[in-house]
Design a protein around this motif. Sequence first.
Motif, PDB file in Angstrom:
ATOM      1  N   ALA A  28      43.065  41.431  36.920  1.00  0.00           N
ATOM      2  CA  ALA A  28      43.556  40.621  38.029  1.00  0.00           C
ATOM      3  C   ALA A  28      45.061  40.847  38.179  1.00  0.00           C
ATOM      4  CB  ALA A  28      43.264  39.152  37.763  1.00  0.00           C
ATOM      5  N   PRO A  29      45.613  40.578  39.357  1.00  0.00           N
ATOM      6  CA  PRO A  29      47.049  40.779  39.576  1.00  0.00           C
ATOM      7  C   PRO A  29      47.892  40.012  38.565  1.00  0.00           C
ATOM      8  CG  PRO A  29      45.943  40.416  41.652  1.00  0.00           C
ATOM      9  CD  PRO A  29      44.919  40.162  40.583  1.00  0.00           C
TER      10      PRO A  29
ATOM     11  N   PHE B 260      38.133  42.805  28.876  1.00  0.00           N
ATOM     12  CA  PHE B 260      36.752  43.205  28.677  1.00  0.00           C
ATOM     13  C   PHE B 260      35.810  42.305  29.469  1.00  0.00           C
ATOM     14  CE2 PHE B 260      33.049  44.728  26.619  1.00  0.00           C
ATOM     15  CZ  PHE B 260      32.295  43.639  26.241  1.00  0.00           C
ATOM     16  N   VAL B 261      34.779  42.923  30.040  1.00  0.00           N
ATOM     17  CA  VAL B 261      33.743  42.171  30.746  1.00  0.00           C
ATOM     18  C   VAL B 261      32.384  42.348  30.045  1.00  0.00           C
ATOM     19  CG1 VAL B 261      32.454  41.930  32.901  1.00  0.00           C
ATOM     20  CG2 VAL B 261      34.930  42.364  32.960  1.00  0.00           C
ATOM     21  N   ALA B 262      31.957  43.598  29.867  1.00  0.00           N
ATOM     22  CA  ALA B 262      30.648  43.854  29.276  1.00  0.00           C
ATOM     23  C   ALA B 262      30.573  45.289  28.787  1.00  0.00           C
ATOM     24  CB  ALA B 262      29.537  43.600  30.293  1.00  0.00           C
TER      25      ALA B 262
ATOM     26  N   SER C 247      26.580  34.139  40.521  1.00  0.00           N
ATOM     27  CA  SER C 247      27.333  32.875  40.424  1.00  0.00           C
ATOM     28  C   SER C 247      28.830  33.150  40.370  1.00  0.00           C
ATOM     29  CB  SER C 247      26.898  32.086  39.193  1.00  0.00           C
ATOM     30  OG  SER C 247      25.508  31.802  39.235  1.00  0.00           O
ATOM     31  N   LEU C 248      29.275  33.997  41.268  1.00  0.00           N
ATOM     32  CA  LEU C 248      30.658  34.449  41.227  1.00  0.00           C
ATOM     33  C   LEU C 248      31.636  33.319  41.518  1.00  0.00           C
ATOM     34  CD1 LEU C 248      30.135  37.930  42.844  1.00  0.00           C
ATOM     35  CD2 LEU C 248      31.263  37.520  40.661  1.00  0.00           C
ATOM     36  N   LYS C 249      32.781  33.388  40.862  1.00  0.00           N
ATOM     37  CA  LYS C 249      33.827  32.391  40.984  1.00  0.00           C
ATOM     38  C   LYS C 249      35.110  33.070  41.479  1.00  0.00           C
ATOM     39  CE  LYS C 249      31.981  30.143  36.824  1.00  0.00           C
ATOM     40  NZ  LYS C 249      32.315  29.692  35.447  1.00  0.00           N
ATOM     41  N   PRO C 250      35.997  32.314  42.100  1.00  0.00           N
ATOM     42  CA  PRO C 250      37.271  32.921  42.529  1.00  0.00           C
ATOM     43  C   PRO C 250      38.021  33.587  41.382  1.00  0.00           C
ATOM     44  CG  PRO C 250      36.969  30.808  43.600  1.00  0.00           C
ATOM     45  CD  PRO C 250      35.846  30.940  42.606  1.00  0.00           C
ATOM     46  N   GLU C 251      37.883  33.067  40.182  1.00  0.00           N
ATOM     47  CA  GLU C 251      38.572  33.659  39.035  1.00  0.00           C
ATOM     48  C   GLU C 251      37.970  34.986  38.597  1.00  0.00           C
ATOM     49  OE1 GLU C 251      37.406  30.515  39.313  1.00  0.00           O
ATOM     50  OE2 GLU C 251      36.608  29.799  37.373  1.00  0.00           O
ATOM     51  N   ASP C 252      36.854  35.383  39.181  1.00  0.00           N
ATOM     52  CA  ASP C 252      36.286  36.710  38.923  1.00  0.00           C
ATOM     53  C   ASP C 252      36.968  37.786  39.775  1.00  0.00           C
ATOM     54  OD1 ASP C 252      33.082  35.149  38.719  1.00  0.00           O
ATOM     55  OD2 ASP C 252      34.296  35.872  37.041  1.00  0.00           O
ATOM     56  N   THR C 253      37.825  37.371  40.685  1.00  0.00           N
ATOM     57  CA  THR C 253      38.536  38.320  41.534  1.00  0.00           C
ATOM     58  C   THR C 253      39.415  39.241  40.695  1.00  0.00           C
ATOM     59  OG1 THR C 253      38.549  36.844  43.446  1.00  0.00           O
ATOM     60  CG2 THR C 253      40.257  38.544  43.368  1.00  0.00           C
ATOM     61  N   ALA C 254      39.213  40.541  40.867  1.00  0.00           N
ATOM     62  CA  ALA C 254      39.950  41.529  40.072  1.00  0.00           C
ATOM     63  C   ALA C 254      39.530  42.930  40.519  1.00  0.00           C
ATOM     64  CB  ALA C 254      39.647  41.370  38.587  1.00  0.00           C
TER      65      ALA C 254
ATOM     66  N   THR D  19      37.291  49.429  41.308  1.00  0.00           N
ATOM     67  CA  THR D  19      36.802  48.944  42.591  1.00  0.00           C
ATOM     68  C   THR D  19      37.151  47.453  42.701  1.00  0.00           C
ATOM     69  OG1 THR D  19      34.858  48.813  44.053  1.00  0.00           O
ATOM     70  CG2 THR D  19      34.473  48.401  41.708  1.00  0.00           C
ATOM     71  N   GLN D  20      37.620  47.069  43.876  1.00  0.00           N
ATOM     72  CA  GLN D  20      38.096  45.693  44.070  1.00  0.00           C
ATOM     73  C   GLN D  20      36.927  44.740  44.316  1.00  0.00           C
ATOM     74  OE1 GLN D  20      41.433  44.388  44.135  1.00  0.00           O
ATOM     75  NE2 GLN D  20      40.312  42.439  44.162  1.00  0.00           N
TER      76      GLN D  20
END
Length: 121
Positions: free
Chosen positions: A40-41, A47-49, A82-89, A115-116
């Motif tokens: 994220a900016p 790490f995600v997965a 179940s995406l959240k705004p904090e997943d933005t990256a 990829t955004q």
Amino acid sequence: QVQLVESGGGLVQAGGSLSLSCAASGRTFSTYTMGWFRQAPGKEREFVAAIRWSTEYADSVKGRFTISRDNAKNTVYLQMGSLKPEDTAVYYCAARKWSAIATTTREFDYWGQGTQVTVSS
């Protein structure tokens, strides 16, 4: 040398779903541990997965994201729900030559261009 190309990013509303793909070059894809990271900016890449024989997830995405791979297609996927705004990256695909699961950026050898993913509230 492995080249990775991500696709599938975009804009989605909170609570929605999005699927990312990462196509890899080379004949030894099945021997690599594959991972997804995000940045994220103003933040460090995190790490995600990851997937090899087993899977590993960051606590922040457990139960919402699923990593999978198709060795016949040299492709790894990240299904996000179940995406959240904090997943933005910016989401990055990564490959690791060793078979053990890894969760830090320094343990991965090859990276895609990213990829955004933007989740609106």
